[in-house]
Write a protein that holds these residues in place. Structure first.
Motif, PDB file in Angstrom:
ATOM      1  N   ARG A 330     -18.447  90.619 -45.713  1.00 55.92           N
ATOM      2  CA  ARG A 330     -19.272  91.312 -46.714  1.00 55.92           C
ATOM      3  C   ARG A 330     -18.528  91.502 -48.041  1.00 55.92           C
ATOM      4  O   ARG A 330     -17.307  91.456 -48.090  1.00 55.92           O
ATOM      5  N   HIS A 331     -19.341  91.747 -49.081  1.00 58.27           N
ATOM      6  CA  HIS A 331     -18.835  92.153 -50.398  1.00 58.27           C
ATOM      7  C   HIS A 331     -17.820  91.165 -50.978  1.00 58.27           C
ATOM      8  O   HIS A 331     -16.759  91.554 -51.455  1.00 58.27           O
ATOM      9  N   SER A 332     -18.176  89.893 -50.942  1.00 55.87           N
ATOM     10  CA  SER A 332     -17.291  88.895 -51.533  1.00 55.87           C
ATOM     11  C   SER A 332     -17.267  89.041 -53.049  1.00 55.87           C
ATOM     12  O   SER A 332     -18.296  89.196 -53.687  1.00 55.87           O
ATOM     13  N   GLN A 333     -16.079  89.018 -53.614  1.00 56.04           N
ATOM     14  CA  GLN A 333     -15.906  88.976 -55.066  1.00 56.04           C
ATOM     15  C   GLN A 333     -15.235  87.649 -55.397  1.00 56.04           C
ATOM     16  O   GLN A 333     -14.023  87.554 -55.489  1.00 56.04           O
ATOM     17  N   ARG A 337     -12.324  84.990 -47.362  1.00 53.47           N
ATOM     18  CA  ARG A 337     -12.048  84.231 -46.139  1.00 53.47           C
ATOM     19  C   ARG A 337     -11.899  85.184 -44.967  1.00 53.47           C
ATOM     20  O   ARG A 337     -11.402  86.299 -45.117  1.00 53.47           O
ATOM     21  N   ALA A 338     -12.355  84.750 -43.798  1.00 47.95           N
ATOM     22  CA  ALA A 338     -12.246  85.590 -42.603  1.00 47.95           C
ATOM     23  C   ALA A 338     -12.078  84.710 -41.376  1.00 47.95           C
ATOM     24  O   ALA A 338     -12.528  83.560 -41.344  1.00 47.95           O
ATOM     25  N   LYS A 348     -13.158  80.048 -38.475  1.00 51.33           N
ATOM     26  CA  LYS A 348     -12.678  80.459 -39.787  1.00 51.33           C
ATOM     27  C   LYS A 348     -13.787  80.231 -40.810  1.00 51.33           C
ATOM     28  O   LYS A 348     -14.373  79.143 -40.863  1.00 51.33           O
ATOM     29  N   THR A 349     -14.065  81.262 -41.579  1.00 50.75           N
ATOM     30  CA  THR A 349     -15.198  81.223 -42.499  1.00 50.75           C
ATOM     31  C   THR A 349     -14.746  81.453 -43.936  1.00 50.75           C
ATOM     32  O   THR A 349     -13.706  82.052 -44.193  1.00 50.75           O
TER      33      THR A 349
END
Length: 456
Positions: A330-333, A337-338, A348-349
């Motif tokens: 969530r809340h990508s700026q 990566r996760a 891996k995303t």
């Protein structure tokens, strides 16, 4: 020739705001002079429309008459706000004609982000969720069937999640890109066609809904599909381009006939004299209207990724996910990566918010250093809630706050819904049982998947 996005040369002051915000460098010209759009580069995201502050006043006589400009832009004649230089071409005149044509059946769908943006055009609080009022307004406008894009967002997860699992298990092309954002898809086709096989073959939720309106919906409602006018309401200007793609006719008919932006819907509601603020809440029609929280969060950056992981986890492991709130995506700026553990499988995303941030990710793929399997890309900086078709936020000082309120509203609605995983949607299950068969099956492939073309 009319394009999805245009800049009025009479009104443009050459302030360069649109040039600076364009994520693909498609707008240019000398400072102080009207700018031009390079349509071989433009992805129709509409961020230029959002930021443009050069306008014609209501009674200005210094340029082409306002009434002619409104007609050329496809606007209804009740529009009172200024006409800005950067604008999208409208379909609201054609929708009004269809609503008043007794020989057609109108079916409408609304994207998740519309219901957290629409209130602002009626002087209500930024981000206020008005899903129920919106549905009632659509019925009062005269739409024969009111369905929901959130439903096909859930359906997209069933197809896209299954596609990702299949690619991982069968050594298919990875990483897989999401294909919900038409501006992003157009960008790949123009600038990185060598990576087109990485795009999911799934149509966007808008196009899936359109295909089903004229097949399954027509069958259930006992309607001749030739009579259906399929309308979508989107926060996105690029959806107009997507709907017109020639390959979006798997049912034998154009999936989506007309696309309204959130602003155009507000215009239409005002034109019809509907008191939006005081409407009672309505519910969408069944069969293609029920949705889960996962379908709803498609409207924010990271939402498609989170929805896919909620369902993917349970499809792979056969067990309920411990926590449906996958905060890591969530809340990508820019780029987030996760690493998500799904049973014995490590996924891996990457979540990319804003097309201006995608090039380093694509470069990793091309040079062979990418170690991720799934990539979500949204062209607009906060996902669909900040789309080019949403109510304009003219003051830069207010933009961050407005987008934050819209995003909070999206997640709040997700938390409130009784079902929050796409595969738990009973109407999606019924659709597969009665019509589609199974995810990635023959019927699904025919109606819900597409192919891509080289551009530029």
């Amino acid at each position: 020739m009319q394009y999805t996005i245009e800049i009025d040369q009479e009104l443009c002051t050459g302030c360069q705001r649109c040039t600076n915000v364009c994520p693909v460098g498609a707008i240019g010209g000398p400072e102080g002079m009207p700018v031009d759009i390079n349509y071989d580069k433009c992805c129709f995201c509409g961020q230029c429309v959002q930021i443009c502050s050069a306008y014609q006043e209501y009674k200005s006589e210094t340029t082409k008459p306002r009434e002619i400009k409104m007609q050329e832009r496809g606007l209804l004649d009740n529009v009172k706000e200024p006409l800005f230089a950067a604008h999208n071409m409208g379909h609201v005149q054609q929708v009004w004609q269809a609503l008043n044509d007794p020989d057609v059946v109108t079916m409408v769908q609304c994207a998740p982000a519309v219901r957290v943006g629409l209130a602002e055009d009626f002087g209500m609080e930024s981000g206020e969720l008005v899903a129920g009022k919106m549905i009632t307004a659509l019925r009062k406008l005269g739409f024969d069937k009111v369905y929901d894009t959130n439903f096909t967002a859930d359906l997209t997860i069933m197809e896209e999640g299954s596609e990702l699992i299949k690619r991982i298990q069968e050594n298919g092309v990875l990483p897989m890109f999401t294909s919900c954002c038409p501006a992003w898809v157009k960008y790949v086709e123009q600038e990185h066609y060598d990576l087109q096989a990485n795009l999911s073959s799934c149509k966007s939720p808008q196009q899936m809904a359109g295909a089903l309106f004229k097949t399954y919906g027509a069958q259930v409602d006992k309607i001749d599909p030739k009579k259906i006018v399929s309308v979508s309401v989107m926060p996105c200007t690029a959806k107009k381009f997507e709907a017109a793609r020639p390959e979006m006719k798997a049912s034998g008919f154009q999936d989506v006939d007309l696309v309204l932006t959130t602003r155009e819907l507000a215009n239409l509601i005002k034109y019809a004299g509907i008191d939006f603020k005081h409407l009672e809440a309505g519910k969408p029609d069944s069969v293609l209207g029920n949705y889960t929280g996962a379908g709803h969060i498609f409207g924010v950056t990271g939402g498609v990724m989170e929805a896919a992981l909620r369902t993917g986890y349970e499809l792979i492991t056969g067990k309920p996910i411990d926590d449906v709130n996958i905060l890591e995506v969530r809340h990508s700026q820019g780029v987030k990566r996760a690493t998500i553990q799904v049973g014995d499988l490590t996924i891996k995303t990457v979540v990319v918010a804003g097309l201006a941030n995608v090039e380093p990710v694509l470069e990793q793929i091309k040079n062979g250093t990418a170690d991720f399997q799934f990539v979500e890309v949204m062209a607009c900086p906060q996902g669909c809630i900040s789309g080019g078709g949403q109510p304009k936020v003219l003051l830069e000082t207010e933009r961050t706050d407005v987008y934050a309120k819209r995003m909070d509203s999206m997640y709040k609605h997700d938390e409130e819904l009784p079902l929050r995983k796409s595969h738990e949607n009973p109407e999606v299950a019924k659709l597969y049982k009665d019509f589609l068969g199974k995810p990635l099956g023959h019927k699904s492939h025919e109606l819900l998947h597409t192919h891509y073309v080289r551009r530029g």
